[in-house]
Motif scaffolding. Structure first.
Motif, mmCIF file in Angstrom:
data_model
loop_
_atom_site.group_PDB
_atom_site.id
_atom_site.type_symbol
_atom_site.label_atom_id
_atom_site.label_comp_id
_atom_site.label_asym_id
_atom_site.label_seq_id
_atom_site.Cartn_x
_atom_site.Cartn_y
_atom_site.Cartn_z
ATOM 1 N N ILE A 155 9.190 2.349 5.782
ATOM 2 C CA ILE A 155 9.871 2.361 4.745
ATOM 3 C C ILE A 155 8.536 2.671 3.677
ATOM 4 N N ARG A 156 8.433 3.768 3.213
ATOM 5 C CA ARG A 156 7.149 5.090 2.656
ATOM 6 C C ARG A 156 7.784 5.878 1.320
ATOM 7 N N ASP A 157 6.865 5.271 0.568
ATOM 8 C CA ASP A 157 7.101 5.550 -0.616
ATOM 9 C C ASP A 157 6.676 7.591 -0.948
ATOM 10 N N VAL A 158 6.701 7.995 -1.960
ATOM 11 C CA VAL A 158 6.332 9.667 -1.997
ATOM 12 C C VAL A 158 4.690 9.479 -2.711
ATOM 13 N N SER A 159 4.565 8.856 -3.918
ATOM 14 C CA SER A 159 3.626 8.565 -4.492
ATOM 15 C C SER A 159 2.796 7.134 -4.407
ATOM 16 N N LEU A 200 11.451 3.483 -11.461
ATOM 17 C CA LEU A 200 12.757 3.967 -11.925
ATOM 18 C C LEU A 200 11.792 5.343 -11.422
ATOM 19 N N MET A 201 10.601 5.635 -12.184
ATOM 20 C CA MET A 201 10.264 6.055 -12.979
ATOM 21 C C MET A 201 8.898 6.950 -10.906
ATOM 22 N N LYS A 202 8.732 6.531 -10.470
ATOM 23 C CA LYS A 202 8.016 7.145 -9.780
ATOM 24 C C LYS A 202 9.005 6.640 -7.904
ATOM 25 N N SER A 203 10.415 6.343 -8.472
ATOM 26 C CA SER A 203 10.977 6.254 -7.320
ATOM 27 C C SER A 203 10.616 6.035 -5.825
ATOM 28 N N SER A 204 9.959 3.942 -6.298
ATOM 29 C CA SER A 204 9.368 3.930 -5.484
ATOM 30 C C SER A 204 10.812 2.977 -4.836
ATOM 31 N N ASN A 205 10.682 3.277 -2.665
ATOM 32 C CA ASN A 205 11.524 3.328 -1.830
ATOM 33 C C ASN A 205 11.281 1.367 -2.013
ATOM 34 N N PRO A 207 1.019 -1.456 -0.028
ATOM 35 C CA PRO A 207 0.014 -0.065 0.083
ATOM 36 C C PRO A 207 0.962 0.989 -0.294
ATOM 37 N N GLY A 208 2.155 0.956 -0.379
ATOM 38 C CA GLY A 208 3.012 2.070 -0.915
ATOM 39 C C GLY A 208 3.841 2.830 0.942
ATOM 40 N N TRP A 209 4.151 1.626 1.757
ATOM 41 C CA TRP A 209 4.769 1.964 2.974
ATOM 42 C C TRP A 209 5.173 -0.111 3.235
ATOM 43 N N MET A 210 6.012 -0.301 3.988
ATOM 44 C CA MET A 210 6.512 -1.455 4.503
ATOM 45 C C MET A 210 7.352 -1.432 5.714
ATOM 46 N N ARG A 211 6.737 -2.219 6.553
ATOM 47 C CA ARG A 211 7.615 -2.151 7.826
ATOM 48 C C ARG A 211 8.712 -3.379 7.445
ATOM 49 N N ILE A 212 9.814 -3.072 7.668
ATOM 50 C CA ILE A 212 10.576 -4.167 8.246
ATOM 51 C C ILE A 212 11.615 -3.384 9.922
#
Length: 575
Positions: free
Chosen positions: A327-331, A342-347, A317-322
């Motif tokens: 860790i979060r995504d901006v979009s 790479l386009m969305k720069s997904s962490n 859902p745009g984030w994950m727990r470690i």
């Protein structure tokens, strides 16, 4: 000879013998000095009248790659005085101070305190005309000597690269310091006759000619340097940034074509110089590069064979727990292929990939790209950054490395890494000197993988939804990646509102020639994201650089057919 009545006649004979021996020794020494050892007396006499004064050597010229001067030496006059001799001219001290542009009271105090000395500098670095005007006053005890002073025609534009010399013409910063032995000449020697007061009587001869220093041609292109300097100054003003850096590298040869920093300084006038302005931030400042290293994590994934460009990763859902980290995504992403990550720069996406393939491939690619290693430029004060290599990698460390945290690099290292991507995965050593022959490179990433990653970076800039759209260059295909990273605070954590904005890319993508990295430190106005702040600088610099370098466009609109154009015109249309 009989000594009648002497109690000890042998004593008298010993005294006479000693006196005779002394007379003989003196006579022999006189004959020896006058006949056999004449050079000794001549040397002693010369020592009291013949002097050897140095002839200053001309320091070598520093130029850009096209021969434009960046550092030149000009002759100057240094005035010195004999304070002991000047005591007899006290009445003219005020006159001397006035022509030297000094405070009369300060000069008088200095000469009085040094009354027993025979040398003191009065003023250094005058033009020959200014020095002659002082000498024409004929003040006893005032003398002149020739020296050279360094002048920097490009001023603040190339200050961080070229550096500067001190008042004794010795390198103190930049290339002036790094190549001081190469640039410094060998002083000559002139024989002169002086009287007992040190006044010049006769210039006898030149004993040893001065040998000028060797010239140094840098890899810097002054046209591109001016361009980078100008755009960095604009972005600093527009976004209220603390500092900024730009590095441009020739992809094929490894030559550094431009290296600019803001704030900067004028090496010709360093009276009010601030130490912070002297730092060549492109080589000295280290930072966590953020999302700009994600292409190398993608390359590592492709190298394992477990992933291909169309492999899909679920980033919802745009984030994950470690562990205790989130860790979060901006979009908000969704199901993304590698290009989409790479386009969305997904962490989240890049973290899942890194956790799947393990830390070793990611670390290996980043090491091969030059992170955490010296560039070999030999620049004074250059830092190598840090690429961690844990004995046992935790999941959080693996994930953070993949999206650009936990390691530190310099702007030059990042530009070198992108140049390697643009050079089909071949790592060519960097150089700040102009190269007449191209250097041999080492293949560190598979050629096809590097081409694939470049096509992904092209999509980041040119396709809708990419984070680098503001880096577009008209008529050229370019590829790159933006990045934004929080700055580390003094307490070891991260600051809340201090960021660095990055953009790194290559151009043109079809046949890469240049790699550019832009770093903007602490933008405070109008946003702080790399795609918003640094990407436009990349686009403007790349657009003009490609034209200045006469690189053919690779993204021109197809020509319009003549018949089609005429038909449109007859219908009132427009071509």
């Amino acid at each position: 000879m009989k000594l009648e009545g002497a109690l000890y006649p042998w004593r008298f004979r010993i005294v006479l013998g000693l006196l005779a021996a002394m007379v003989a020794a003196l006579a022999w020494r006189i004959v020896d000095l006058q006949v056999f050892d004449q050079p000794f007396l001549q040397g002693q006499g010369d020592a009291r009248s013949v002097r050897h004064i140095p002839i200053p050597a001309h320091r070598g010229l520093i130029t850009d790659r096209h021969g434009e001067p960046l550092a030149v030496s000009t002759p100057v006059t240094t005035l010195w005085g004999n304070p002991r001799e000047l005591q007899a001219s006290r009445a003219r001290w005020d006159e001397l101070a006035k022509v030297l542009g000094q405070d009369p009271a300060a000069l008088s105090k200095r000469l009085s305190e040094q009354a027993e000395r025979e040398f003191t500098y009065l003023v250094r670095g005058l033009t020959p005309e200014q020095g002659q005007r002082v000498l024409d006053m004929n003040i006893p005890g005032v003398y002149a000597q020739e020296e050279f002073r360094r002048f920097y025609p490009a001023g603040e534009v190339a200050a961080h690269v070229v550096g500067f010399t001190d008042i004794d013409d010795q390198g103190r910063e930049g290339m002036e310091l790094a190549y001081d032995e190469w640039l410094a000449g060998v002083p000559g020697k002139r024989q002169v006759l002086k009287d007992r007061r040190g006044r010049l009587i006769k210039d006898v001869q030149v004993v040893k000619n001065a040998k000028a220093g060797k010239a140094l041609a840098l890899s810097i292109d002054l046209r591109l340097q001016y361009l980078a300097h100008s755009e960095l100054r604009k972005v600093m003003q527009e976004h209220g940034a603390k500092a900024a850096s730009l590095v441009m590298v020739d992809v094929k040869t490894g030559e550094v074509l431009a290296m600019a920093n803001q704030p900067t300084y004028n090496p010709n006038n360093r009276r009010n110089l601030q130490p912070a302005a002297m730092r060549n931030r492109a080589l000295i400042d280290v930072f966590e590069p953020g999302s700009t290293v994600k292409p190398f994590s993608i390359a590592a994934a492709l190298g394992t064979g477990k992933y291909h460009p169309e492999s899909v990763v679920n980033t919802l859902p745009g984030w994950m727990r470690i562990g205790r980290y989130t860790i979060r995504d901006v979009s908000r992403g969704g199901m993304l292929n590698l290009t989409g990550i790479l386009m969305k720069s997904s962490n989240v996406g890049i973290s899942k990939i890194a956790l799947d393939i393990g830390p070793e491939p990611v670390h290996t690619v980043m090491q091969q790209a030059g992170f955490g290693q010296a560039t070999g430029l030999g620049f004074p004060g250059e830092r190598v950054g840090n690429l961690p290599n844990h004995r046992k990698w935790r999941d959080a460390e693996t994930a953070s490395l993949a999206y650009g945290y936990g390691l530190s690099v310099t702007a030059v290292q990042l530009a070198h890494a992108y140049a390697m991507l643009g050079n089909e995965g071949k790592n060519v050593p960097l150089s700040l000197l102009r190269l007449d022959q191209p250097q041999e490179g080492v293949q560190v990433i598979d050629k096809e993988i590097s081409k694939t990653v470049l096509r992904m970076l092209q999509a980041v800039v040119e396709e809708d939804g990419g984070g680098g759209m503001r880096a577009k260059v008209p008529s050229y295909h370019v590829g790159g990646k933006s990045g934004t990273a929080k700055k580390i605070s003094g307490t070891g954590g991260y600051t809340k509102d201090a960021y660095r904005a990055f953009f790194a890319g290559v151009a043109p993508v079809t046949d890469p020639r240049i790699a550019i990295v832009v770093v903007v430190d602490e933008p405070s106005e109008g946003g702080y994201y790399g795609g918003l702040v640094s990407a436009p600088v990349f686009g403007k610099v790349a657009a003009r650089a490609l034209r200045l370098l006469n690189i053919a466009p690779d993204n021109l609109a197809p020509p319009v057919d003549v018949q089609t154009a005429e038909a449109l015109k007859s219908k009132g249309g427009r071509t």
